[in-house]
Design an enzyme around this catalytic site. Structure first.
Site, PDB file in Angstrom:
ATOM      1  N   SER A  30     -28.146  37.223 -28.205  1.00 26.88           N
ATOM      2  CA  SER A  30     -27.276  36.251 -27.495  1.00 26.88           C
ATOM      3  C   SER A  30     -25.886  36.647 -27.886  1.00 26.88           C
ATOM      4  O   SER A  30     -24.895  35.828 -27.318  1.00 26.88           O
ATOM      5  CB  SER A  30     -27.554  34.807 -28.295  1.00 26.88           C
ATOM      6  OG  SER A  30     -27.591  34.959 -29.604  1.00 26.88           O
ATOM      7  N   TYR A  48     -30.162  41.406 -48.267  1.00 23.91           N
ATOM      8  CA  TYR A  48     -29.990  42.262 -47.066  1.00 23.91           C
ATOM      9  C   TYR A  48     -30.350  43.837 -46.975  1.00 23.91           C
ATOM     10  O   TYR A  48     -31.068  44.151 -46.335  1.00 23.91           O
ATOM     11  CB  TYR A  48     -28.426  42.064 -46.431  1.00 23.91           C
ATOM     12  CG  TYR A  48     -28.057  42.692 -45.217  1.00 23.91           C
ATOM     13  CD1 TYR A  48     -28.446  41.958 -43.744  1.00 23.91           C
ATOM     14  CD2 TYR A  48     -27.490  43.719 -44.874  1.00 23.91           C
ATOM     15  CE1 TYR A  48     -28.069  42.416 -42.770  1.00 23.91           C
ATOM     16  CE2 TYR A  48     -26.997  44.295 -44.037  1.00 23.91           C
ATOM     17  CZ  TYR A  48     -27.468  43.485 -42.588  1.00 23.91           C
ATOM     18  OH  TYR A  48     -27.221  44.016 -41.309  1.00 23.91           O
ATOM     19  N   ILE A  69     -19.895  47.213 -37.846  1.00 26.18           N
ATOM     20  CA  ILE A  69     -19.826  47.228 -36.518  1.00 26.18           C
ATOM     21  C   ILE A  69     -18.891  45.861 -36.169  1.00 26.18           C
ATOM     22  O   ILE A  69     -19.242  44.860 -36.571  1.00 26.18           O
ATOM     23  CB  ILE A  69     -21.106  47.133 -35.696  1.00 26.18           C
ATOM     24  CG1 ILE A  69     -21.948  48.214 -36.182  1.00 26.18           C
ATOM     25  CG2 ILE A  69     -20.743  46.999 -34.145  1.00 26.18           C
ATOM     26  CD1 ILE A  69     -21.482  49.493 -35.767  1.00 26.18           C
ATOM     27  N   LYS A  91     -33.260  45.465 -44.991  1.00 21.56           N
ATOM     28  CA  LYS A  91     -33.069  46.434 -44.208  1.00 21.56           C
ATOM     29  C   LYS A  91     -33.596  47.998 -44.788  1.00 21.56           C
ATOM     30  O   LYS A  91     -34.213  48.817 -43.785  1.00 21.56           O
ATOM     31  CB  LYS A  91     -31.564  47.117 -43.867  1.00 21.56           C
ATOM     32  CG  LYS A  91     -30.870  45.610 -43.120  1.00 21.56           C
ATOM     33  CD  LYS A  91     -31.328  45.501 -41.874  1.00 21.56           C
ATOM     34  CE  LYS A  91     -30.671  44.406 -41.021  1.00 21.56           C
ATOM     35  NZ  LYS A  91     -30.994  44.174 -39.731  1.00 21.56           N
TER      36      LYS A  91
END
Ligand SMILES: NC(=O)c1ccc[n+]([C@@H]2O[C@H](COP(=O)([O-])OP(=O)(O)OC[C@H]3O[C@@H](n4cnc5c(N)ncnc54)[C@H](OP(=O)(O)O)[C@@H]3O)[C@@H](O)[C@H]2O)c1
Length: 247
Positions: free
Chosen positions: A10, A151, A184, A155
């Site tokens: 999205s 996190y 990013i 990952k």
């Protein structure tokens, strides 16, 4: 006709992957969990490139919703060739302040979500003896990061999981690879203070934060014909960050 599914499409990296894959000729199944408006915009961008796009709401942390997701994608768009396991969240905090709830939710979405969707997608791909599985990890899986134990664990888990899949699924003509982005510019990193962004930029050999399009080009390469002989690999897209500092 070739069909790909992008989870968490999205906005951000998922949207850029959808657009880049559409540009490369794929029809796109756009998955999201809450942001319907964003998903509609992603679908519109795909369609503007002349490809089909359909929306599929579904929480990847649910095994059952992931099963239904793959079933619906194949019913509506046809056999699934490529799955991009991109949906992810952060709930940052130092270990001593990290609640069990924040640990569980990040692992549930980021790692169990990858297992859920990959499992049902692989089942469909195995029957046809072809397919591409591409998971989005992170540079911090390789380096670690303060305040991101949950996190980083999720990952890093993705890398082990995908390497196991690459070995298990190679006999069915399915490849499985990981893209590990650096920092990013998306909603996920938007909240970082400017000072942190400036320090980060200084630590990146290429001297800038990445864009969602930087990641999408790598994903598109791994989805395309040119990467048919690549499996079980981790491709950092991080401006050189994971090389570490010169001493
Ligand atoms: N940005 C970075 O610097 C960076 C660096 C390395 C790796 N990554 C990874 O790249 C991926 C995309 O990150 P991004 O920066 O584009 O993040 P983002 O802008 O926050 O987008 C995250 C996407 O994931 C979806 N999502 C979240 N929970 C979901 C769930 N349970 N089920 C299905 N979809 C879900 C969101 O959709 P809804 O809002 O509809 O839930 C949204 O589309 C993530 O896996 C992230 O960890 C990002």
């Amino acid at each position: 006709m070739s069909v790909c599914l992008v989870t968490g499409a999205s906005r951000g990296i998922g949207r850029a992957c959808s657009v880049e894959l559409a540009r490369a000729g794929w029809d796109v199944a756009v998955n999201y969990s809450r942001d319907e408006e964003g998903a509609i915009e992603t679908a519109r961008l795909v369609q503007s490139l002349g490809r089909r796009a359909s929306l599929f709401r579904g929480d990847v942390s649910s095994h059952e919703e992931s099963r239904v997701l793959i079933e619906n994608v194949e019913r509506e768009l046809g056999p699934l060739d490529v799955v991009v396991l991109n949906a992810g969240i952060t709930k940052d905090g130092l270990l001593m302040r990290m609640s069990e709830e924040d640990w569980d939710r990040v692992l549930d979405v980021n790692l169990k979500g990858v297992y859920n969707v990959a499992k049902w997608a692989a089942r469909a791909m195995m029957r046809r003896r072809s397919g591409r599985i591409i998971a989005i990890s992170s540079v911090v899986a390789l380096t670690g990061n303060i305040g991101q134990a949950n996190y980083c664990a999720s990952k890093a888990g993705i890398i082990g999981f995908v390497r196991a899949l690459a070995r298990e699924l190679s006999r069915y003509g399915i490849t499985a690879n990981v893209v590990a982005p650096g920092y990013i510019q998306t909603d996920m990193t938007e909240h970082l203070p400017n000072e942190v962004k400036e320090n980060l930029t200084r630590s990146i050999p290429l001297g800038r934060l990445g864009t969602p399009e930087d990641v999408a080009s790598a994903v598109s390469f791994l989805a395309g014909k040119g990467s048919a002989y690549i499996t079980g690999q981790v491709l950092p897209v991080d401006g050189g960050m994971s090389m570490g500092a010169l001493t």
